[in-house]
Design an enzyme around this catalytic site. Sequence first.
Site, PDB file in Angstrom:
ATOM      1  N   ARG A 190      -4.735  35.020  26.755  1.00 14.54           N
ATOM      2  CA  ARG A 190      -3.330  34.662  26.500  1.00 14.54           C
ATOM      3  C   ARG A 190      -3.290  33.158  26.267  1.00 14.54           C
ATOM      4  NH1 ARG A 190       0.844  32.624  29.434  1.00 14.54           N
ATOM      5  NH2 ARG A 190       2.930  33.464  29.087  1.00 14.54           N
ATOM      6  N   LYS A 225      -3.365  25.238  31.449  1.00  7.98           N
ATOM      7  CA  LYS A 225      -3.069  25.148  32.883  1.00  7.98           C
ATOM      8  C   LYS A 225      -3.564  23.825  33.466  1.00  7.98           C
ATOM      9  CE  LYS A 225      -1.702  29.733  33.611  1.00  7.98           C
ATOM     10  NZ  LYS A 225      -1.951  31.101  33.979  1.00  7.98           N
TER      11      LYS A 225
END
Length: 287
Positions: free
Chosen positions: A261, A222
């Site tokens: 994840r 991210k």
Amino acid sequence: MSDEALLLDLERPVRPVIMGVVNVTPDSFSDGGRWFDPAQAIAHAHGLVAAGASIVDVGGESTRPGAQRPDEAEELRRVVPVVAALAADGLTVSVDTMRASVARAAVEAGAAIINDVSAGLADTEMLPLVAQCQLPYVAMHWRGHSTDMYGPAQYRDVVTEVLDELQQRVVDLLGAGVPPENIILDPGLGFAKTAEHNWAIMRDLERFVATGQRVLLGSSRKTFLGRVGRTPERRRPPAERDTATAVTSLYGAMAGCWAVRVHDVTSTMDAFDVWEAMGSPTEVADE
Ligand code: PMM
């Protein structure tokens, strides 16, 4: 059991489950369409499992900031054949979708988990479907579609507000008839959250774990990991964020998260191996 034995037991690491990401999209921020072809997606998923993933998360909609949604027919076309092939091969598949119709088709094709980044807020049919399927359901914190990712990123106290909003999703899920053990909470790093919001959540992950629900952490590649320690000119591109991801995933493990994840399974497995070795000195000494 003596106090000492109890302490040792508590110190023993509990490795989170690793969920490997399979984006069957032309436009994801993290892997830019590399697995858009079904055969490539299927081969990639097998590679993730060989590297240590226990779940593969198949998604057909990019949620990168500003992304336009594919229509329902296109999402079904992307996701269902890949889910069906992987489930037939014996893999544990989760479907990453906000659409109840896609979740239903994926479950019929063999998906064992529904991963909904909107926690039912994008589609009123989702909660009844989850109750009917009786499968584990990832409910992520979400405040709206990615076309306006940062407009709703307004908080006085991000951790408390995200927790409160997730608790409301739990109330609604229970009300729809979903058993509590099937509800997995996800703080939704990056979704309607700035880098500062993400770091505040990372620091307080224990509060999410303390809800008593299983927690999934999705920090992988991210934007906030591209910025840390770098000037704006030298930001890490997504493909160079796996070491940082292994660190945040390990931090999630130490905070008690049930699953992480990730796009690159090997680096996170390495981090978990090191942590486990530190918690099990006899195994290290045996080598
Ligand atoms: N992030 C993305 C997509 N799906 N699902 C969950 N549960 N948690 C997340 O943080 C999450 C998600 C972002 O896109 P990516 O597939 O490229 O990582």
